[in-house]
Design a protein around this motif. Sequence first.
Motif, PDB file in Angstrom:
ATOM      1  N   GLU A 208       0.835  -1.206   0.000  1.00 22.42           N
ATOM      2  CA  GLU A 208       0.000   0.000   0.000  1.00 22.42           C
ATOM      3  C   GLU A 208       0.876   1.265   0.000  1.00 22.42           C
ATOM      4  O   GLU A 208       0.581   2.232  -0.692  1.00 22.42           O
ATOM      5  N   ARG A 209       1.956   1.202   0.783  1.00 22.50           N
ATOM      6  CA  ARG A 209       2.873   2.355   0.864  1.00 22.50           C
ATOM      7  C   ARG A 209       3.470   2.668  -0.511  1.00 22.50           C
ATOM      8  O   ARG A 209       3.518   3.823  -0.940  1.00 22.50           O
ATOM      9  N   ARG A 210       3.895   1.620  -1.183  1.00 21.52           N
ATOM     10  CA  ARG A 210       4.523   1.829  -2.495  1.00 21.52           C
ATOM     11  C   ARG A 210       3.521   2.418  -3.499  1.00 21.52           C
ATOM     12  O   ARG A 210       3.888   3.248  -4.330  1.00 21.52           O
ATOM     13  N   ALA A 211       2.286   1.950  -3.399  1.00 22.55           N
ATOM     14  CA  ALA A 211       1.256   2.501  -4.297  1.00 22.55           C
ATOM     15  C   ALA A 211       1.050   3.990  -4.008  1.00 22.55           C
ATOM     16  O   ALA A 211       0.897   4.803  -4.934  1.00 22.55           O
ATOM     17  N   ALA A 212       1.078   4.352  -2.714  1.00 21.77           N
ATOM     18  CA  ALA A 212       0.904   5.757  -2.334  1.00 21.77           C
ATOM     19  C   ALA A 212       2.081   6.602  -2.806  1.00 21.77           C
ATOM     20  O   ALA A 212       1.916   7.754  -3.223  1.00 21.77           O
ATOM     21  N   VAL A 213       3.282   6.030  -2.753  1.00 15.60           N
ATOM     22  CA  VAL A 213       4.479   6.736  -3.246  1.00 15.60           C
ATOM     23  C   VAL A 213       4.335   6.991  -4.747  1.00 15.60           C
ATOM     24  O   VAL A 213       4.615   8.085  -5.235  1.00 15.60           O
ATOM     25  N   ASP A 214       3.860   5.975  -5.465  1.00 15.80           N
ATOM     26  CA  ASP A 214       3.649   6.145  -6.914  1.00 15.80           C
ATOM     27  C   ASP A 214       2.667   7.290  -7.186  1.00 15.80           C
ATOM     28  O   ASP A 214       2.878   8.104  -8.080  1.00 15.80           O
ATOM     29  N   ARG A 215       1.583   7.322  -6.397  1.00 19.26           N
ATOM     30  CA  ARG A 215       0.579   8.384  -6.580  1.00 19.26           C
ATOM     31  C   ARG A 215       1.206   9.762  -6.328  1.00 19.26           C
ATOM     32  O   ARG A 215       0.934  10.718  -7.035  1.00 19.26           O
ATOM     33  N   PHE A 216       2.053   9.811  -5.302  1.00 18.93           N
ATOM     34  CA  PHE A 216       2.725  11.082  -4.978  1.00 18.93           C
ATOM     35  C   PHE A 216       3.538  11.575  -6.175  1.00 18.93           C
ATOM     36  O   PHE A 216       3.442  12.732  -6.573  1.00 18.93           O
TER      37      PHE A 216
END
Lengths: 241, 493
Positions: A208-216
């Motif tokens: 989930e964290r990595r997906a959020a980083v991608d969104r950022f």
Amino acid sequence: MALDAIADTVPPWAEFRRIGTRAAEVDAVLVRSSGAFTRLFELEVLHLAAEVTVYERVRGKTLPTFCPERHINADGSFCLGLRAGQGINSATAATWWTKLHAFLLCQETAAEAGLWPSGAQLSHGDAGDIELLAEQAAAETGASAAYRDAVEFDIGPIAAGLSRINKATGRLRNGRSPCLCGRKHRTGKPLLRRECQCLGCPIELEFERRAAVDRFWRSMSGLQCCGTMLECRLKAIARSS
Amino acid sequence: MSWNADRAKTRIREHLKTVPAVDSNIALDSAQAQTTVRKSGLIGRLPIRQAFLVEGVHLYGQLLDFDGLVAEGGSETEGSHRRLLRFLNMHYRVWDAVVDNDDGDRVDYHGARLHAVITSPAGDAAAQITRAVALAGKLSEAAERLGQAHGFPSRIRFGIDHGRCLAMTTGRSHEKDTLFLGRPANHAAKLAAAEDEAGIFLTETAQQRARPGAVRKSAGRTVLDETYIRDAVGSFAFDSLERRVDEVAQDAVEPIFRFKRPELPLASVKFADLSPANSVRMGMASIFADIDGFTDFVDQAIEGGAVEITKAVRTVHVIREELNSVLNDDFGGKRVRFVGDCIQGCVAEGERTDDGPGSVRQAVICANGMRSSFDLCLDAVDSDAAIGLAIGVEYGPTPMTRLGYRGDDSVRCAASRATINAERTQQSIEGSGIRLGVVAQQVADAAVRRIIATGRLMSFDTASDLLGASQSPAVQIMRSEPAARSHAARSKR
């Protein structure tokens, strides 16, 4: 008043000058590992709305005007930590200075090496909150070091566990198998993956964290890379566009 | 164990007080200096704290089969290291005999490499080259004979160059080193190490200065004429060498090497206390640090005369003494020797068992400490020389001992795959920077690999921050206040 609290807790490495009710100037020189001094940082501190923000007085003089990898926002403000500028009072002002201290030391390292020190940053944007949750979950399972390895270097058992996640659901496959994070019942029996999900599995949170980083990073597209860091997704975005 | 800027500055001021003296007539090849140098025999017996300009031949011999002896069945064991040290000891004993004459031949060794300097007959380059070729021929024959007698492969490749070098000796007793700085020493060493083909090879300069007929064309390249080699070998006696070869070939008793784990830090190991029967061995990170660009700098100084030579001597003396201080005082490492303008040393972590990741990390932080000191040295000597620092690091089990035949002058030695590959890794660096050997790269932790991937030497402060060193203020803050971790918020546009 936040600036009063900050003024009352000025550390020896900084000089603080009040400019008005909501603004101040800070000059800072810090000591590094070897006893050598950093450059002089000339900063301004503003208290606007409910938040204290810090900027370089002359934008771009010694630091980039914008660089996510060096934790400088698009408006030039410094990201000293998660919600670091909120709730500053006499009890928290000293900690605010500590965060600024660490931030400026890391800027020296980043300026020379193009790298931010490991363990001295939280993931960008919303991923920061997820990282804190995951760290807590990893600590409960005795996997703190493995979690740091996954975040910082993409190695270790938690990073390896990501390949077992169903990308559509964000959940580990085979819910009735023992969880890969190693979490156990109080009885010592391994916890099943679907049971671990309810408690916050470090592997799933890392996904989930990595997906959020991608969104950022996607939210940053179109912004200019300063070119001072070795590893920056803005560089890649600029190259691919 | 840490590097400190003020402590380094204080040390550098002290190093400046011990710069070897340079005679104002140095560039004139003063007869007195040449006589002193020729009389000294062993390189290490040159007068301490004086620099000389020495014109002569530099002969480097490389034992080509050394690498193959390091391991048995692919792994390094006490047995393979004993065999390796016996092999070196055998050759050192023979090479020692080279200096037991009055002809001004002087030798030094570093691992599998012999360095001889031939300065007689004075002023006659062609005759000096002939003498060097004769010595190389004799040593090749000796190696072959010893190899057969003791069951070792003993191929040697020799590189020969001629010209003027700066010579200087510093240190005391078992920790003494002599440097020859300049093109001839550098080129001869590179030629000896260039390939795996045994034989005697001359640099272009040496070819031009050799006797007519000494070289000929063969298959598109210039080679030494066999008749010239034969005549050269036949025209010089080297009696003491012949006697020593006889003695060593007939040796029934070989030294017994016994290893023990040293107490840490390695800096506390004294070479004076080491001998074959009292050798130390453990997993160590070998460091090989080279001053990149120094040969050109020295050559220009030699051309520039006494004032420039004085500057060069000052620069190299201060840098190498300070690199040694960083290794020894700041990081508890042990210098094995100075090799030209390089320093070879080891650091080790792990009181009871080898700590590979810890040793490599310590070596990397030490290398960055060296880089910080190097910068301070350049400031202190006010040098604008185009020089840098190139450091290779490799990890593996390594024995340390003293070898040879000459009591107080016996040779300090640390010989293993790690020591060989640290040097090779350093040589593979273009310009300045840092690189890890294959094993060090494997055992290094992720934080070390991350900064090594840049290929750059950083300041000690930056390396400490990036490696999470306990003395780093940034690291201390993060440990006590995890909320101080920086965090970029969403874009405000």
